[in-house]
Design an enzyme around this catalytic site. Structure first.
Site, PDB file in Angstrom:
ATOM      1  N   ASP A  94      -1.342  17.260   2.918  1.00 47.47           N
ATOM      2  CA  ASP A  94      -1.216  15.934   2.305  1.00 47.47           C
ATOM      3  C   ASP A  94      -2.557  15.503   1.727  1.00 47.47           C
ATOM      4  OD1 ASP A  94       1.075  14.425   4.695  1.00 47.47           O
ATOM      5  OD2 ASP A  94       1.384  15.664   2.917  1.00 47.47           O
ATOM      6  N   ASP A 130      -2.452   2.468  -5.109  1.00 51.70           N
ATOM      7  CA  ASP A 130      -1.731   2.163  -6.353  1.00 51.70           C
ATOM      8  C   ASP A 130      -1.120   3.425  -6.959  1.00 51.70           C
ATOM      9  OD1 ASP A 130      -4.351   2.827  -6.827  1.00 51.70           O
ATOM     10  OD2 ASP A 130      -4.785   1.101  -8.095  1.00 51.70           O
ATOM     11  N   GLU A 172       2.547   0.754 -15.556  1.00 53.07           N
ATOM     12  CA  GLU A 172       1.214   0.282 -15.929  1.00 53.07           C
ATOM     13  C   GLU A 172       0.142   1.340 -15.685  1.00 53.07           C
ATOM     14  OE1 GLU A 172      -0.980  -3.645 -14.517  1.00 53.07           O
ATOM     15  OE2 GLU A 172      -1.884  -1.672 -14.325  1.00 53.07           O
ATOM     16  N   GLU A 173       0.426   2.248 -14.756  1.00 47.47           N
ATOM     17  CA  GLU A 173      -0.570   3.266 -14.391  1.00 47.47           C
ATOM     18  C   GLU A 173      -0.619   4.450 -15.349  1.00 47.47           C
ATOM     19  OE1 GLU A 173      -2.682   3.638 -11.485  1.00 47.47           O
ATOM     20  OE2 GLU A 173      -2.365   1.489 -11.357  1.00 47.47           O
ATOM     21  N   ASP A 180       5.052  -2.411 -12.808  1.00 49.17           N
ATOM     22  CA  ASP A 180       3.652  -2.452 -12.400  1.00 49.17           C
ATOM     23  C   ASP A 180       3.675  -2.121 -10.907  1.00 49.17           C
ATOM     24  OD1 ASP A 180       1.083  -2.967 -11.679  1.00 49.17           O
ATOM     25  OD2 ASP A 180       1.012  -5.024 -12.424  1.00 49.17           O
ATOM     26  N   LEU A 198       1.519  -1.658  -8.392  1.00 54.29           N
ATOM     27  CA  LEU A 198       0.772  -2.458  -7.411  1.00 54.29           C
ATOM     28  C   LEU A 198      -0.108  -3.450  -8.145  1.00 54.29           C
ATOM     29  CD1 LEU A 198       1.249  -2.224  -4.459  1.00 54.29           C
ATOM     30  CD2 LEU A 198      -0.847  -0.935  -4.235  1.00 54.29           C
ATOM     31  N   ASP A 199       0.403  -4.648  -8.254  1.00 54.41           N
ATOM     32  CA  ASP A 199      -0.314  -5.682  -8.984  1.00 54.41           C
ATOM     33  C   ASP A 199      -1.285  -6.392  -8.040  1.00 54.41           C
ATOM     34  OD1 ASP A 199      -0.383  -7.434 -11.473  1.00 54.41           O
ATOM     35  OD2 ASP A 199      -0.064  -8.883  -9.872  1.00 54.41           O
ATOM     36  N   GLU A 204       3.842  -7.276 -16.711  1.00 58.39           N
ATOM     37  CA  GLU A 204       3.551  -8.485 -15.932  1.00 58.39           C
ATOM     38  C   GLU A 204       4.167  -9.729 -16.560  1.00 58.39           C
ATOM     39  OE1 GLU A 204      -0.696  -7.619 -16.175  1.00 58.39           O
ATOM     40  OE2 GLU A 204      -0.786  -7.374 -14.017  1.00 58.39           O
TER      41      GLU A 204
END
Ligand code: FDP
Length: 329
Positions: free
Chosen positions: A59, A65, A88-89, A110, A112-113, A274
């Protein structure tokens, strides 16, 4: 009432429903739980990572994010509900793997905002936006993703705070579900959320005030003046996680903004990941969301990662802000 049951019962209201839309929401709620589980042990990631390496488990310790981005993609890629995704990434659209069927919906998210808040234990969230495809069949395209916000079929967010919530709308009311971690289910806790007509809180990064246009400067100055009749001065609350700031605005009212300024005329927040989903939610809760010049949901997107200024919240508060921005006050 669990989220699962609520989604199924909502589907009965649409006689022609094929089940794909419900399936999509089910998959999203699973993704939410997987991200929540990881967010909850954010402070332990390095410790767990070290253990993993000792066990040679293979792992790789990923940033949260990146984990959220991959988790949502993998929870959503095989259900046959989606033809394309964008996150978004990632710079380009995300195709559905060849081995899985393509569906009729499009997902933008998104993962992880507010991610700059992770290391200090402040509330963060994930945001999603769903459209119907416009291309006829096969793989989804960039054009499927670049639709104006008013065409959304659904939008929502997961908020990982003192409790975890799943809030969404399919244009039939905005509903909030709180995760009961003991049974691993989202339970209906906030049915048909309505944003107060007027609030008493303003929320924006006031450190940028020197760069704002004069209308915005005058508006915030107005909110700080004392006037009993209009319940001023307002209180300032700014978390710096859009999901958390919008969630509070939805429940308590007031206004939240990330305006354009003379350093960043289009502001900081992204239209597709967003602003559009939050504008859709706020409007369906009875509020407003504008860029200063037009309704956010009417902006015709030209690229996946474009920015747009946003002012959203209680109808009366956004009206007053708009008056200042348009030079009417
Ligand atoms: P973050 O950079 O931490 O991911 O768009 C991202 C965002 O957070 C929003 O969630 C948040 O409202 C905003 O940026 C905060 O920006 P400022 O630090 O400029 O206030």
């Amino acid at each position: 009432m669990t989220l699962e049951r609520f989604i199924s019962e909502q589907a009965f209201l649409h006689p022609g429903a094929t089940g794909h839309f419900s399936g999509l929401l089910h998959d999203l709620s699973l993704a939410a739980k997987l991200v929540w589980r990881e967010v909850n042990k954010a402070g332990l990631v390095n410790i767990l990572g070290a253990t993993d390496r000792m066990n040679i488990s293979g792992d790789i310790v990923r940033k949260l994010d990146q984990f959220a981005d991959e988790t949502i993609y993998r929870a959503m890629d095989h259900g046959g509900h989606l033809c394309v995704m964008a996150s978004e990434e990632n710079e380009d659209v995300l195709q559905i793997p060849e081995e899985y069927p393509a569906g009729k919906y499009v997902l933008l998210y998104d993962p992880l905002d507010g991610s700059s808040n992770i290391d200090v234990n402040v509330t963060i969230g994930s945001i999603f936006s769903i459209y119907k495809r416009i291309s006829p069949s096969g793989k989804g395209t960039l054009q499927d993703c670049l639709q104006a916000g008013y065409k959304q079929e659904a939008a929502g967010y997961m908020i990982y705070g003192s409790s975890t919530m799943f809030v969404y709308t399919t244009a039939h009311g905005v509903h909030g579900f709180t995760l009961d971690p003991t049974v691993g289910e989202f339970l209906l806790s906030h049915e048909n959320i309505r944003i107060p007509k007027k609030g008493k809180i303003y929320s924006l990064n006031e450190g940028n005030a020197a760069y704002w246009e004069p209308g915005m400067q005058r508006y915030i100055q107005y909110l700080k003046e004392s006037d009993k009749a209009t319940d001023r001065p307002y209180s300032l609350r700014y978390i710096g996680s859009m999901v958390a700031d919008v969630h509070r605005t939805l429940l308590y009212g007031g206004m939240y903004a990330y305006p354009g300024d003379n350093k960043n005329p289009e502001g900081k927040l992204r239209l597709m990941y967003e602003c559009n989903p939050m504008a859709f939610i706020v409007e369906h809760a009875g509020g407003r969301a504008i860029t200063g010049k037009q309704r956010v949901l009417d902006v015709q997107p030209t690229s996946l990662h474009q920015h747009v200024p946003i002012i959203l919240g209680s109808g009366d508060d956004v009206d007053i802000c708009e008056g200042f921005l348009l030079g009417r006050r």
